[in-house]
Write an enzyme that holds these catalytic residues in place. Structure first.
Site, mmCIF file in Angstrom:
data_model
loop_
_atom_site.group_PDB
_atom_site.id
_atom_site.type_symbol
_atom_site.label_atom_id
_atom_site.label_comp_id
_atom_site.label_asym_id
_atom_site.label_seq_id
_atom_site.Cartn_x
_atom_site.Cartn_y
_atom_site.Cartn_z
ATOM 1 N N LYS A 151 0.828 -1.206 0.000
ATOM 2 C CA LYS A 151 0.000 0.000 0.000
ATOM 3 C C LYS A 151 0.866 1.261 0.000
ATOM 4 O O LYS A 151 0.569 2.229 -0.710
ATOM 5 C CB LYS A 151 -0.935 0.006 1.211
ATOM 6 C CG LYS A 151 -2.041 -1.030 1.129
ATOM 7 C CD LYS A 151 -2.845 -1.060 2.422
ATOM 8 C CE LYS A 151 -3.926 -2.128 2.383
ATOM 9 N NZ LYS A 151 -4.709 -2.151 3.647
ATOM 10 N N ALA A 172 -1.021 1.356 6.293
ATOM 11 C CA ALA A 172 -1.178 0.383 7.372
ATOM 12 C C ALA A 172 -2.115 -0.721 6.922
ATOM 13 O O ALA A 172 -2.930 -0.541 6.016
ATOM 14 C CB ALA A 172 -1.741 1.072 8.620
ATOM 15 N N ASP A 173 -1.984 -1.851 7.575
ATOM 16 C CA ASP A 173 -2.925 -2.937 7.364
ATOM 17 C C ASP A 173 -3.129 -3.640 8.693
ATOM 18 O O ASP A 173 -2.177 -3.836 9.455
ATOM 19 C CB ASP A 173 -2.431 -3.932 6.321
ATOM 20 C CG ASP A 173 -3.556 -4.867 5.910
ATOM 21 O OD1 ASP A 173 -4.446 -4.420 5.169
ATOM 22 O OD2 ASP A 173 -3.573 -6.024 6.377
ATOM 23 N N THR A 174 -4.376 -3.996 8.986
ATOM 24 C CA THR A 174 -4.723 -4.671 10.221
ATOM 25 C C THR A 174 -5.422 -5.974 9.900
ATOM 26 O O THR A 174 -6.285 -6.020 9.026
ATOM 27 C CB THR A 174 -5.656 -3.789 11.084
ATOM 28 O OG1 THR A 174 -4.994 -2.556 11.368
ATOM 29 C CG2 THR A 174 -6.038 -4.478 12.389
ATOM 30 N N ALA A 188 0.352 -3.712 10.788
ATOM 31 C CA ALA A 188 1.643 -3.385 10.201
ATOM 32 C C ALA A 188 1.573 -1.988 9.619
ATOM 33 O O ALA A 188 0.553 -1.582 9.069
ATOM 34 C CB ALA A 188 2.004 -4.391 9.114
#
Length: 194
Positions: free
Chosen positions: A51, A72-74, A109
């Protein structure tokens, strides 16, 4: 403006504003399908990196002022398996049924991209849910809140009532761990910790 945020999440925008950096949102869509045999840690780090890099490429393509791109990624992890965003209300109900009465891991992250440089950090939290009744799950799903969230819940909303224990970062579970974000941005000379 200090940076670009490659996220459509209103929660991430609110949290990032708390750090005192100025930012503009940029669109950076990526395929979020897990790779075959990809572990959850690798998955969430790969997506955050992808991303951020997609955001950087968008900055260049749109000839915008070159500034770092934060992404970010969750994801929610239960019994080693990734629980992404639910496909529909039935899928959300099934996810919440699995989370009921158990402890799961929330991984968020973060990645910052600028030119050829990409740096990442990972926040890991453990969340324990109370045992939920079918009526509680149905009422929560009917609210519409879980339909766009990893693991089918938002800790900052009504699902906060389900949490009996949290070990880790509350803001990390929301999708942008403030301490880790500030530390990562400081590496780029941005924010209060720089």
């Amino acid at each position: 403006m200090d940076l670009y945020l490659a996220s459509a999440s209103p929660r991430r925008r609110e949290l990032l504003a708390q750090l005192g950096v100025t930012f503009e949102r940029i669109t950076a869509p990526v395929d979020e399908t897990p790779l075959l045999d990809e572990d959850p840690h690798g998955y969430v780090l790969r997506l955050a990196r992808a991303k951020a890099q997609a955001g950087w490429l968008a900055v260049l393509a749109q000839e915008r002022d070159p500034r770092p791109v934060l992404a970010a990624d969750t994801t929610v992890v239960l019994d080693g398996g990734i629980l992404g965003k639910p496909d529909d209300a039935g899928h959300a109900h099934a996810m919440l049924k699995r989370l009921s009465g158990s402890t799961h891991v929330v991984l968020t992250a973060l990645a910052v991209a600028e030119q050829d440089r990409v740096e990442t950090v990972l926040s890991e939290s453990r969340v324990t849910f109370a045992v939920l009744t079918d009526a509680q799950i149905a009422a929560y799903v009917a609210s519409g809140e879980p339909l766009d969230k990893a693991g089918a819940y938002g800790i900052q909303g009504r699902a906060g009532l389900f949490v009996t224990r949290l070990d880790g970062s509350y803001t990390g579970v929301m999708g942008l761990p403030l301490y880790e974000t500030a530390a990562l941005l400081a590496r780029y000379g941005l924010g209060a910790l720089a």
